[in-house]
Design a protein around this motif. Structure first.
Motif, PDB file in Angstrom:
ATOM      1  N   THR A 118     -14.917  -6.628 -35.145  1.00 19.06           N
ATOM      2  CA  THR A 118     -15.330  -6.487 -36.536  1.00 19.06           C
ATOM      3  C   THR A 118     -16.072  -5.167 -36.710  1.00 19.06           C
ATOM      4  O   THR A 118     -16.525  -4.554 -35.730  1.00 19.06           O
ATOM      5  CB  THR A 118     -16.259  -7.638 -36.980  1.00 19.06           C
ATOM      6  N   THR A 146     -15.240  -9.565 -43.459  1.00 17.95           N
ATOM      7  CA  THR A 146     -15.475  -9.866 -42.044  1.00 17.95           C
ATOM      8  C   THR A 146     -15.318 -11.355 -41.770  1.00 17.95           C
ATOM      9  O   THR A 146     -14.777 -11.754 -40.728  1.00 17.95           O
ATOM     10  CB  THR A 146     -16.873  -9.384 -41.615  1.00 17.95           C
ATOM     11  N   GLN A 147     -15.757 -12.179 -42.707  1.00 16.59           N
ATOM     12  CA  GLN A 147     -15.552 -13.619 -42.555  1.00 16.59           C
ATOM     13  C   GLN A 147     -14.057 -13.938 -42.521  1.00 16.59           C
ATOM     14  O   GLN A 147     -13.623 -14.823 -41.783  1.00 16.59           O
ATOM     15  CB  GLN A 147     -16.232 -14.390 -43.682  1.00 16.59           C
ATOM     16  N   ARG A 150     -12.885 -13.354 -39.016  1.00 13.24           N
ATOM     17  CA  ARG A 150     -13.298 -14.453 -38.129  1.00 13.24           C
ATOM     18  C   ARG A 150     -12.358 -15.641 -38.264  1.00 13.24           C
ATOM     19  O   ARG A 150     -11.935 -16.238 -37.264  1.00 13.24           O
ATOM     20  CB  ARG A 150     -14.726 -14.885 -38.459  1.00 13.24           C
ATOM     21  N   GLU A 151     -12.029 -15.982 -39.500  1.00 15.58           N
ATOM     22  CA  GLU A 151     -11.187 -17.156 -39.734  1.00 15.58           C
ATOM     23  C   GLU A 151      -9.765 -16.945 -39.231  1.00 15.58           C
ATOM     24  O   GLU A 151      -9.159 -17.861 -38.662  1.00 15.58           O
ATOM     25  CB  GLU A 151     -11.202 -17.496 -41.233  1.00 15.58           C
ATOM     26  N   CYS A 153      -8.865 -14.907 -36.759  1.00 17.60           N
ATOM     27  CA  CYS A 153      -8.901 -14.907 -35.295  1.00 17.60           C
ATOM     28  C   CYS A 153      -8.959 -16.330 -34.749  1.00 17.60           C
ATOM     29  O   CYS A 153      -8.298 -16.654 -33.752  1.00 17.60           O
ATOM     30  CB  CYS A 153     -10.088 -14.097 -34.793  1.00 17.60           C
ATOM     31  N   ALA A 154      -9.740 -17.184 -35.404  1.00 16.15           N
ATOM     32  CA  ALA A 154      -9.822 -18.584 -34.980  1.00 16.15           C
ATOM     33  C   ALA A 154      -8.469 -19.268 -35.146  1.00 16.15           C
ATOM     34  O   ALA A 154      -8.017 -20.015 -34.271  1.00 16.15           O
ATOM     35  CB  ALA A 154     -10.900 -19.309 -35.767  1.00 16.15           C
ATOM     36  N   LEU A 160     -12.445 -12.392 -30.204  1.00 20.08           N
ATOM     37  CA  LEU A 160     -13.193 -11.689 -31.243  1.00 20.08           C
ATOM     38  C   LEU A 160     -14.518 -11.186 -30.688  1.00 20.08           C
ATOM     39  O   LEU A 160     -15.265 -11.936 -30.058  1.00 20.08           O
ATOM     40  CB  LEU A 160     -13.468 -12.628 -32.420  1.00 20.08           C
ATOM     41  N   ASP A 162     -17.696  -9.798 -32.374  1.00 18.08           N
ATOM     42  CA  ASP A 162     -18.248  -9.744 -33.726  1.00 18.08           C
ATOM     43  C   ASP A 162     -19.434  -8.779 -33.783  1.00 18.08           C
ATOM     44  O   ASP A 162     -20.594  -9.178 -33.749  1.00 18.08           O
ATOM     45  CB  ASP A 162     -18.665 -11.150 -34.160  1.00 18.08           C
ATOM     46  N   THR A 165     -22.108  -9.461 -36.596  1.00 18.96           N
ATOM     47  CA  THR A 165     -23.169 -10.429 -36.304  1.00 18.96           C
ATOM     48  C   THR A 165     -24.154  -9.892 -35.277  1.00 18.96           C
ATOM     49  O   THR A 165     -25.376 -10.038 -35.430  1.00 18.96           O
ATOM     50  CB  THR A 165     -22.560 -11.752 -35.798  1.00 18.96           C
TER      51      THR A 165
END
Length: 205
Positions: A118, A146-147, A150-151, A153-154, A160, A162, A165
């Motif tokens: 990220t 960015t969220q 994350r989603e 990648c999951a 990931l 991050d 963060t």
């Protein structure tokens, strides 16, 4: 076992903008990683201003001849910018961004495992506008997109790192250059250290 060949794709941060000492965090990775084994190779393939759609088009072309065993992707924040004013729409909508991220990871994973990075938060006072340009980068947009990373990648089971963060625990002035958007040399060193740690956690030396 550590991957023999790492291909790093992304925009100006992959290229090393802001690091006037060692050419960026991926070049620092190369200096360390290639010293471990004569069969290790790190390819730094950064292009200024590149967005996610641009990355999709480059993945196959850049990867095929290099046969990566790990692909590091850094989309950055070029997709979130607003042109002309802070009230303009993002150049890429969040829906289109998420769709492109899924396509990017799917394409990259057809060649090798993927480690997505990220972006690093920026200093909004210096990015609204950024420099002498008509481009505006908002922190709220960076959080939102960015969220989305994350989603995706999951969903795609992609690794990931991050940075967004992790930067919550580091004063941005210790990482960023005078432009408020790109890391300086010490910032790139910090990016490298986090990436090194991540790779060693994911793979057994």
């Amino acid at each position: 076992m550590l991957p023999k060949r790492i291909v790093a794709l992304g925009s100006s941060s992959i290229y090393g903008r802001g690091d006037d000492e060692y050419g960026g965090f991926i070049h620092r990775l190369r200096l360390w990683y290639e010293s471990l084994n004569a069969k290790h190779f790190v390819y730094s393939l950064g292009v200024f201003g590149e967005g996610t759609e641009d990355l999709i088009h480059r993945v196959a072309t850049e990867s095929a001849p290099r046969r990566p065993e790990l692909m590091v992707l850094y989309p950055g924040f070029n997709d979130i910018r607003r042109e002309g004013s802070v009230n303009a729409k993002n150049v890429i909508s969040i829906d289109d961004f998420v769709y492109s991220m899924e396509k990017l990871i799917d394409t990259a994973q057809s060649f090798s495992p993927v480690l997505m990075l990220t972006g690093v938060p920026f200093i909004e006072e210096k990015t609204t506008p950024f420099g002498q340009s008509n481009s505006y980068y908002l922190h709220s947009d960076a959080q939102y997109y960015t969220q989305g990373i994350r989603e995706v990648c999951a969903k795609k089971n992609a690794m990931l790192l991050d940075y967004f963060t992790l930067c919550a625990n580091v004063p941005l002035k210790e990482l960023l250059s005078s432009d408020g958007l790109h890391c300086h040399a010490l910032g790139h060193q910090w990016l490298f250290e986090q990436l090194k740690k991540c790779i060693l956690e994911q793979y057994t030396p």
